[in-house]
Design a protein around this motif. Structure first.
Motif, mmCIF file in Angstrom:
data_model
loop_
_atom_site.group_PDB
_atom_site.id
_atom_site.type_symbol
_atom_site.label_atom_id
_atom_site.label_comp_id
_atom_site.label_asym_id
_atom_site.label_seq_id
_atom_site.Cartn_x
_atom_site.Cartn_y
_atom_site.Cartn_z
ATOM 1 N N LEU A 1 -37.964 34.552 18.329
ATOM 2 C CA LEU A 1 -38.581 33.760 19.386
ATOM 3 C C LEU A 1 -38.947 32.374 18.874
ATOM 4 O O LEU A 1 -39.156 32.174 17.677
ATOM 5 N N LYS A 2 -39.085 31.439 19.778
ATOM 6 C CA LYS A 2 -39.586 30.110 19.418
ATOM 7 C C LYS A 2 -41.066 30.233 19.081
ATOM 8 O O LYS A 2 -41.751 31.136 19.571
ATOM 9 N N PRO A 3 -41.611 29.336 18.246
ATOM 10 C CA PRO A 3 -43.017 29.453 17.842
ATOM 11 C C PRO A 3 -44.006 29.528 19.008
ATOM 12 O O PRO A 3 -44.981 30.273 18.942
ATOM 13 N N ARG A 4 -43.753 28.795 20.079
ATOM 14 C CA ARG A 4 -44.688 28.828 21.212
ATOM 15 C C ARG A 4 -44.621 30.134 21.989
ATOM 16 O O ARG A 4 -45.502 30.428 22.776
ATOM 17 N N GLU A 5 -43.593 30.925 21.791
ATOM 18 C CA GLU A 5 -43.446 32.189 22.506
ATOM 19 C C GLU A 5 -43.949 33.379 21.699
ATOM 20 O O GLU A 5 -44.037 34.486 22.220
ATOM 21 N N ARG A 6 -44.260 33.166 20.429
ATOM 22 C CA ARG A 6 -44.714 34.269 19.578
ATOM 23 C C ARG A 6 -46.151 34.642 19.916
ATOM 24 O O ARG A 6 -46.942 33.811 20.335
ATOM 25 N N GLY A 7 -46.475 35.890 19.702
ATOM 26 C CA GLY A 7 -47.831 36.357 19.944
ATOM 27 C C GLY A 7 -48.366 37.058 18.705
ATOM 28 O O GLY A 7 -47.618 37.454 17.820
ATOM 29 N N PHE A 8 -49.667 37.210 18.642
ATOM 30 C CA PHE A 8 -50.321 37.879 17.530
ATOM 31 C C PHE A 8 -51.235 38.954 18.088
ATOM 32 O O PHE A 8 -51.691 38.863 19.225
ATOM 33 N N ALA A 9 -51.515 39.956 17.291
ATOM 34 C CA ALA A 9 -52.348 41.067 17.738
ATOM 35 C C ALA A 9 -53.766 40.587 18.051
ATOM 36 O O ALA A 9 -54.226 39.563 17.526
ATOM 37 N N ASP A 29 -51.922 48.088 9.493
ATOM 38 C CA ASP A 29 -53.146 47.950 10.259
ATOM 39 C C ASP A 29 -53.083 46.647 11.063
ATOM 40 O O ASP A 29 -53.095 45.571 10.483
ATOM 41 N N PRO A 30 -53.006 46.700 12.403
ATOM 42 C CA PRO A 30 -52.885 45.454 13.191
ATOM 43 C C PRO A 30 -54.128 44.581 13.098
ATOM 44 O O PRO A 30 -54.057 43.377 13.344
ATOM 45 N N LYS A 31 -55.260 45.128 12.730
ATOM 46 C CA LYS A 31 -56.474 44.324 12.599
ATOM 47 C C LYS A 31 -56.553 43.636 11.254
ATOM 48 O O LYS A 31 -57.362 42.755 11.039
ATOM 49 N N ASN A 32 -55.712 44.055 10.291
ATOM 50 C CA ASN A 32 -55.714 43.476 8.970
ATOM 51 C C ASN A 32 -54.276 43.235 8.510
ATOM 52 O O ASN A 32 -53.779 43.914 7.629
ATOM 53 N N PRO A 33 -53.575 42.281 9.095
ATOM 54 C CA PRO A 33 -52.166 42.083 8.777
ATOM 55 C C PRO A 33 -51.924 41.536 7.385
ATOM 56 O O PRO A 33 -50.815 41.596 6.894
ATOM 57 N N GLY A 79 -44.740 37.347 11.216
ATOM 58 C CA GLY A 79 -44.398 38.379 12.175
ATOM 59 C C GLY A 79 -43.169 39.161 11.758
ATOM 60 O O GLY A 79 -42.587 38.950 10.693
ATOM 61 N N SER A 80 -42.764 40.045 12.614
ATOM 62 C CA SER A 80 -41.566 40.842 12.381
ATOM 63 C C SER A 80 -40.334 39.959 12.597
ATOM 64 O O SER A 80 -40.423 38.838 13.084
#
Length: 160
Positions: free
Chosen positions: A84-92, A153-157, A77-78
Motif C-alpha cells: 500500500l501507499k504510505p497514506r493508506e497504511r494503518g497501524f493497530a 503482540d499487537p500492543k507491543n510491535p 508493517g507486513s
C-alpha cells in the motif's frame, strides 16, 4: 476506510506541514543524505520542494515513508502493508508515534554501507543455493532460524 485511517499519522496531515516538521528537525542536508532527492540539495526551499513532491508521486511516497518510519518511528508493517501507499497504511490501536530518530550524515552513510553489505551477502548466499527450494516430499524453503522472531503482540510491535 475511515476506521483504517484512524491510526495513521499521515491521515489529515498536509504535505506542507510534514515538510516543515522534517526540515525544522533535520535540516536540508540531512534530508538529502537520507532521501537522495535533488530538491533537498540544489537551492532547497519549501516552495520548490512542495511543487516537486506534489508532481512526483514516487518522491512524495519516499518522503512519507521516511516521515512514518524515521521521524515518527512507527513499527514496520507486513509485506501486505508495504504493498500500500504510505497514506493508506494503518497501524493497530494503541500504537503511538515515538520521538524522532536522531540522524547525522555520518550515521546515514554507515546505515547505507551496512544495507549495501547485507544486500551483497544476501546475493552471494542465493548464488550458493541458500534460500532456494528443495524437494523432500514437499517443497520447503530454507530459513535462518537464528533470527529473532517478530512480536505477535499487537500492543507491543517493537517486541520490547
Amino acid at each position: 476506510m475511515i476506521e483504517e485511517q484512524k491510526n495513521n499519522p499521515l491521515h489529515g496531515l498536509k504535505l506542507e506541514v510534514m515538510l516543515t516538521e522534517l526540515v525544522d528537525f533535520y535540516d536540508w542536508k540531512i534530508l538529502y543524505a537520507a532521501l537522495r532527492l535533488e530538491c533537498f540539495n540544489i537551492n532547497p526551499s519549501h516552495e520548490a520542494c512542495l511543487k516537486f513532491l506534489k508532481k512526483t508521486e514516487w518522491a512524495r511516497e519516499r518522503v512519507e515513508s521516511f516521515y512514518l518510519y524515521r521521524f515518527k518511528r512507527m513499527p514496520k508493517g507486513s509485506s501486505a502493508q508495504f504493498e500500500l501507499k504510505p497514506r493508506e497504511r494503518g497501524f493497530a490501536d494503541g500504537i503511538v508515534p515515538r520521538k524522532p530518530e536522531t540522524l547525522t550524515i555520518e550515521l546515514i552513510e554507515q546505515m547505507r554501507a551496512k544495507a549495501t553489505a547485507d544486500y551483497e551477502a544476501m546475493k552471494a548466499n542465493k548464488s550458493k543455493g541458500y534460500g532456494k527450494k528443495v524437494y523432500d516430499g514437499a517443497y520447503k524453503t530454507r530459513t535462518n532460524d537464528n533470527r529473532p522472531k517478530p512480536s505477535q503482540d499487537p500492543k507491543n510491535p517493537w517486541g520490547k
